[in-house]
Design a protein around this motif. Structure first.
Motif, PDB file in Angstrom:
ATOM      1  N   LEU A   1       0.860  -1.189   0.000  1.00  0.00           N
ATOM      2  CA  LEU A   1       0.000   0.000   0.000  1.00  0.00           C
ATOM      3  C   LEU A   1       0.893   1.235   0.000  1.00  0.00           C
ATOM      4  N   PRO A   2       0.760   2.071  -1.041  1.00  0.00           N
ATOM      5  CA  PRO A   2       1.555   3.311  -1.025  1.00  0.00           C
ATOM      6  C   PRO A   2       1.174   4.137   0.199  1.00  0.00           C
ATOM      7  N   ALA A   3       2.161   4.750   0.814  1.00  0.00           N
ATOM      8  CA  ALA A   3       1.895   5.565   2.004  1.00  0.00           C
ATOM      9  C   ALA A   3       1.131   6.821   1.611  1.00  0.00           C
ATOM     10  N   PRO A   4       0.261   7.317   2.500  1.00  0.00           N
ATOM     11  CA  PRO A   4      -0.439   8.565   2.213  1.00  0.00           C
ATOM     12  C   PRO A   4       0.578   9.711   2.090  1.00  0.00           C
ATOM     13  N   ALA A   5       0.143  10.803   1.450  1.00  0.00           N
ATOM     14  CA  ALA A   5       1.006  11.981   1.349  1.00  0.00           C
ATOM     15  C   ALA A   5       1.213  12.566   2.739  1.00  0.00           C
ATOM     16  N   ARG A   6       2.336  13.242   2.914  1.00  0.00           N
ATOM     17  CA  ARG A   6       2.577  13.841   4.230  1.00  0.00           C
ATOM     18  C   ARG A   6       1.588  14.970   4.510  1.00  0.00           C
TER      19      ARG A   6
ATOM     20  N   THR B   1      -8.002  10.886  -3.243  1.00  0.00           N
ATOM     21  CA  THR B   1      -7.087  11.821  -3.901  1.00  0.00           C
ATOM     22  C   THR B   1      -6.508  12.771  -2.860  1.00  0.00           C
ATOM     23  N   ASP B   2      -7.392  13.260  -2.007  1.00  0.00           N
ATOM     24  CA  ASP B   2      -6.983  14.205  -0.973  1.00  0.00           C
ATOM     25  C   ASP B   2      -5.898  13.597  -0.081  1.00  0.00           C
ATOM     26  N   THR B   3      -6.082  12.337   0.265  1.00  0.00           N
ATOM     27  CA  THR B   3      -5.185  11.695   1.228  1.00  0.00           C
ATOM     28  C   THR B   3      -3.911  11.153   0.583  1.00  0.00           C
ATOM     29  N   PHE B   4      -4.070  10.544  -0.584  1.00  0.00           N
ATOM     30  CA  PHE B   4      -2.927   9.847  -1.176  1.00  0.00           C
ATOM     31  C   PHE B   4      -2.276  10.605  -2.335  1.00  0.00           C
ATOM     32  N   HIS B   5      -3.064  11.383  -3.057  1.00  0.00           N
ATOM     33  CA  HIS B   5      -2.530  12.028  -4.264  1.00  0.00           C
ATOM     34  C   HIS B   5      -2.861  13.513  -4.319  1.00  0.00           C
TER      35      HIS B   5
END
Lengths: 211, 492, 257
Positions: free
Chosen positions: B471-476, C13-17
């Motif tokens: 699972l790719p990590a969420p954005a910071r 999208t908000d959380t991951f991208h």
């Protein structure tokens, strides 16, 4: 056993319909969408091309020579026995087969290697289909039991589209069959094999010109 | 010399293939079939070929009219179904005028009982049967075998399955899961066939064997693709000709047909027949399209002397009663949704534990046999919508799968982990503040768990994810956080 | 007059991208739009609707309708959420419900980004003036299944075709689902995983260097599967490709890479 009235009433209830509720007309056929071949097209060419695409062998002959050309074709294919239905007899196939040395046999006694020769009640250019009706003189088996089925079609019998074949006048016979190709299967690994139960070879001959 | 009675076929879980113990859990079978390279290859290739055939045939025949034609075909079917009580009445009248006897069966048991009674009344000893899904559905063969009446499948694929004690796994290509080696083994073992794996030779062996049986059979059993109300006609579409044999050689015929197959008139068949074979195999029409109207008539020398038509409800009336899924009854059994379905292609037909697999099966099996009995099937779809796009009669299969999922939610019948996950998600999304909090928490936890930006192992209901992939990590920083930052900085 | 648009950024999208959403802003602004981001927004309820939690989904869609008031088009960089709002939202709220008009309104106004560019902004891709920064390269584009519900054609691909120095082709077997499917991915891990591996291998076989994926769920599935198979190609949203090719600054990029 469930009685018909009770059964149908249950269905009506499931639909929330009462027995006397009116039924609107069935949707009219959207011919502009459904029809693929219009009247007046070059029907013979289209028909024979579709027969070939469905795996049939084709021939055409002027009506005067139709029977003799058909019989000669069978003789060159090494076919020695044939079964005729009443339509094929009417088209002169008995005499033509005699001349070509093909032995005529009754359906019940025919070897599998025989050819069943039939007329048709109609044909369809759109799909290369022949329409065969069961009736006295035209049994169901002639086009089914032998390994070869020969269908003799007169040019004027060719209808443009399947729609027209569904609208043939008169009441439905006990059995009408649209034949579009030799008997086929692809059940074993998708490999196409012909002649599973019905004929492996399907020959369609069109008689052209006026009769 | 013919197939011995051997009871129902069994699958990898030891349960009867099409009629397993209920409630049915499909996972054991799915995982077994996923690991079976031969089945994966066979089903993958065959469905691909048929799917490409469908697309090419429909595009070349109808071009940009295809969508409108499908919608017209859907209207024709829907109209008949919406007034099915009326059209069956019309059918019964017309078929009766033509000399057929029409029976009504509420369920499978009644349908089998009627068929047996007809068979006994003719003193039938040997029956031939053509390919028909509805006779699979009512387990007619088993009923006849138990009653001591020998019954032989005559569709090549079904015949092989019968010899092998196996069951169909696709609506149109019943033995899609088997290869030529299996056929060869079955023929050598059961009917003394020659040693060959050549499909042409194998077919010849079957032809010869079945010819003998056709000659001796005293009863032919067929299904029906359509019932034409106005004329009392049964339409049977086949490629091999076994359907014709069953309606030609034996002195008696039974046709078992689901009530939903009715259409108002012959005109209505035009869009349906033009779509059916193209959708199924890419052919313009099946080789044989039979229109059977009553038994043979005076002066005719072949064909059955009697024709008994058994109309089966078998749970269809419960589908009729639900407007949200009623249009599933439009189905013309072309199998296009199976060929295109990513899940069917992987799980394969027997994973569905029922006669009908694939998207249409995931809808109608729970409806016909009880949702509590097949709780997994509606969830077994990624809702990709390929089935809906392929369906020649425009059935909204993904929409119905969602409706059936909702049934399960209403019945409080979801697995605990999933219920927890959805509830947590719902709560986190209730307000922007909670969403931000949840995002920060998830981002923190997953950030800690991540290794070079990927999480490799998750606990609880999310384990299913990391069992198969990372699972790719969420954005910071989420987008909404970024936007607020920009707003505070005065650039937004 | 600059068209004004509301931006809807779906939860995944908000959380991951988030960069995809920021790039969407950059592209829209470059094309003359004024972009509003109603920051009370949360989610369209797609996951709940698909899971059969109809009441939860209805509550979320009502909420969304109360947030996105007004008449502005609602643009979102996700086809599946656009389809949820445009195609399914109205079925969740009865026609005579007090919220029904607002739900119908968001349904009518919601657009997937690439469709908005072509249909509403009438973007002429030949006049785009976009050039891929860096050496010419090839990219494979993922067809997200939910585009089927929005007319099925490939607007993003049409837009991408206007970028110089970038050759874009769909991943082979484009229309076969990648196996994400929301809760399906954890309900049916074995099948979902097998489909993900097929998709990942199709991408690898294409030889493309970049994977363009416009759907956050699919992106998690494909990137996660590629990672498990030992591959870490660059994965971007088409809005990011477009913004970079137009040489646009992506909002917020100055500080957070």
């Amino acid at each position: 056993m469930t009685d018909r009235a009770a059964f149908l009433t249950r269905l009506g209830e499931a639909l929330d319909r009462r027995p006397r509720d009116p039924v609107p007309r069935a949707p009219l056929l959207a011919e502009a969408l459904v029809r693929r071949v219009a009247a007046g097209s070059l029907l013979v060419d289209r028909f024979l091309a579709e027969v070939a695409a469905a795996g049939g062998e084709t021939a055409r002959a002027p009506i005067a020579e139709l029977a003799s050309i058909t019989a000669a074709r069978l003789a060159t294919l090494g076919i020695h026995h044939a079964i005729l239905d009443a339509d094929a007899e009417r088209l002169g196939m008995r005499e033509a087969c005699d001349r070509a040395g093909i032995v005529l046999v009754p359906l019940a006694e025919a070897p599998e290697a025989a050819a069943g020769i039939t007329g048709v009640v109609a044909a369809v250019a759109e799909t290369g289909t022949v329409v065969l009706d069961a009736a006295p003189g035209t049994p169901r088996g002639t086009s089914l039991l032998p390994t070869t089925h020969v269908a003799i079609v007169l040019e004027e019998q060719i209808l443009p589209d399947l729609i027209d074949a569904l609208r043939l006048p008169g009441e439905m016979p006990s059995s009408r069959v649209w034949v579009t190709g030799p008997s086929k299967t692809a059940d074993i690994e998708g490999v196409l094999v012909t002649g599973v139960h019905g004929p492996a070879r399907w020959i369609v001959v069109v008689g052209t010109g006026s009769g | 010399m013919t197939a011995p009675a051997r009871g129902p076929a069994r699958s990898v879980d030891g349960e009867p293939t099409l009629f397993p113990r209920l409630p049915f859990e499909w996972r054991v079978r799915t995982e077994a079939f996923l690991a079976d390279e031969q089945i994966q290859r066979a089903v993958g290739e065959a469905t691909d070929v048929k799917d490409r055939g469908r697309r090419a045939a429909c595009a070349s025949a109808f071009g940009d009219k295809l969508a409108a034609l499908r919608s017209h075909a859907a209207d024709v079917r829907q109209h008949a179904i919406d007034h099915i009580d009326h059209y069956l009445e019309v059918f019964v009248q017309a078929a009766g005028m033509a000399g057929a006897r029409v029976h009504f069966a509420v369920d499978a048991a009644e349908a089998c009982a009627i068929a047996l009674e007809v068979a006994r009344s003719h003193d039938a000893k040997l029956c031939v049967k053509s390919k028909s899904m509805v006779t699979e559905e009512i387990r007619l063969l088993e009923a006849f075998e138990e009653a001591g009446i020998e019954t032989v499948e005559t569709d090549l694929g079904e015949f092989i399955l019968q010899l092998d004690g196996d069951a169909p796994s696709h609506i149109v290509m019943p033995m899609i899961h088997k290869d030529r080696r299996a056929v060869s083994r079955a023929f050598v073992r059961e009917i003394g066939g020659e040693q060959t794996e050549d499909p042409e030779r194998l077919t010849a062996v079957a032809r010869k064997h079945l010819r003998g049986i056709f000659r001796r059979a005293d009863l032919g059993i067929t299904g029906g693709n359509f019932l034409v109300a106005e004329t009392g006609t049964i339409v049977v579409c086949t490629n091999e000709g076994n359907g014709r044999f069953c309606a030609t050689a034996p002195p008696h015929q039974i046709a078992v047909v689901g009530i939903e197959k009715v259409v108002a008139d012959l005109d209505g068949l035009a869009p349906l027949l033009k779509l059916l074979a193209r959708s199924a195999t890419g052919q313009p029409l099946t080789v044989y399209t039979q229109f059977l109207t009553g038994p043979r008539r005076d002066g005719e020398t072949d064909g059955p002397e009697t024709l008994d038509v058994i109309l089966l409800d078998g749970g269809r009336s419960t589908v009729l009663a639900r407007p949200d899924v009623r249009s599933a009854l439009r189905c013309i059994r072309c199998g296009a949704c199976q060929n295109v379905c990513p899940v069917y292609r992987k799980a394969t037909g027997h994973a569905y534990g029922s006669v009908y697999g694939g998207p249409i099966g995931a809808v109608i099996t729970p409806l016909l046999r009880g949702i509590a009995n097949y709780p997994d099937l509606p969830a077994a779809s990624s809702l990709c919508g390929a089935c809906r796009e392929a369906c020649p009669v425009d059935i909204d299969l993904p929409g119905m799968l969602v409706a059936l999922r909702a049934d399960r939610v209403v019945a409080r019948n979801l697995p605990r982990g999933k219920r927890w996950l959805l509830r947590a998600l719902r709560s986190a999304l209730a307000t922007p503040r909670r969403m931000r909090g949840a995002q920060r928490l998830v981002s923190f936890l997953l950030g800690v768990a991540a290794d070079e930006g990927m999480i490799r192992d998750l606990p609880g209901p999310a384990r299913g994810w990391t069992r198969e992939r990372d699972l790719p990590a969420p954005a910071r920083e989420s987008f909404r956080a970024r936007w607020r930052r920009l707003q505070r900085g005065g650039t937004r | 007059m600059a068209p004004e648009v509301d931006l809807f950024v779906p939860c995944l999208t908000d959380t991951f991208h988030p960069r995809a959403a920021a790039a969407t802003v950059a592209v829209l602004e470059h094309l003359g739009c004024r972009v509003h981001f109603p920051d009370d927004q949360t989610c369209c309820g797609q996951a709940h609707r698909n899971a059969g939690c109809t009441d939860d989904a209805a509550a979320l869609i009502r909420r969304m309708a109360q947030v996105f008031t007004g008449e502005r088009p609602i643009v979102t960089p996700s086809g599946s959420c656009a389809a949820m709002v445009a195609r399914h939202a109205v079925d969740l709220v009865p026609g005579d419900d007090p919220d029904a008009p607002a739900v119908r309104s968001i349904a009518a106004r919601t657009r997937e980004l690439s469709r908005f560019l072509l249909d509403d902004l009438r973007l002429d891709v030949t006049q785009l003036g976009a050039r891929w920064p860096g050496d010419p390269t090839t990219a494979a584009w993922h067809f997200p299944c939910h585009l089927r519900e929005l007319g099925g054609d490939r607007a993003a691909l049409q837009v991408l075709a206007g970028i110089e120095g970038l050759r874009v082709a769909p991943i082979p077997d484009a229309e076969r689902c990648c196996g994400f499917g929301g809760t399906f991915a954890v309900d049916e891990p074995a099948i979902s995983g097998a489909l993900g591996r097929d998709k990942a291998r199709s991408f690898l076989a294409s030889g493309a260097e970049i994977l363009i994926c416009d759907e956050s769920g699919c992106a998690l599935q494909i990137a996660g599967t590629l990672s498990r198979l030992g591959h870490r190609p660059r994965l971007v949203h088409f809005a990011e490709v477009l913004a970079e090719s137009l040489g646009l600054a992506i909002p917020g990029e100055e500080i957070v890479p």
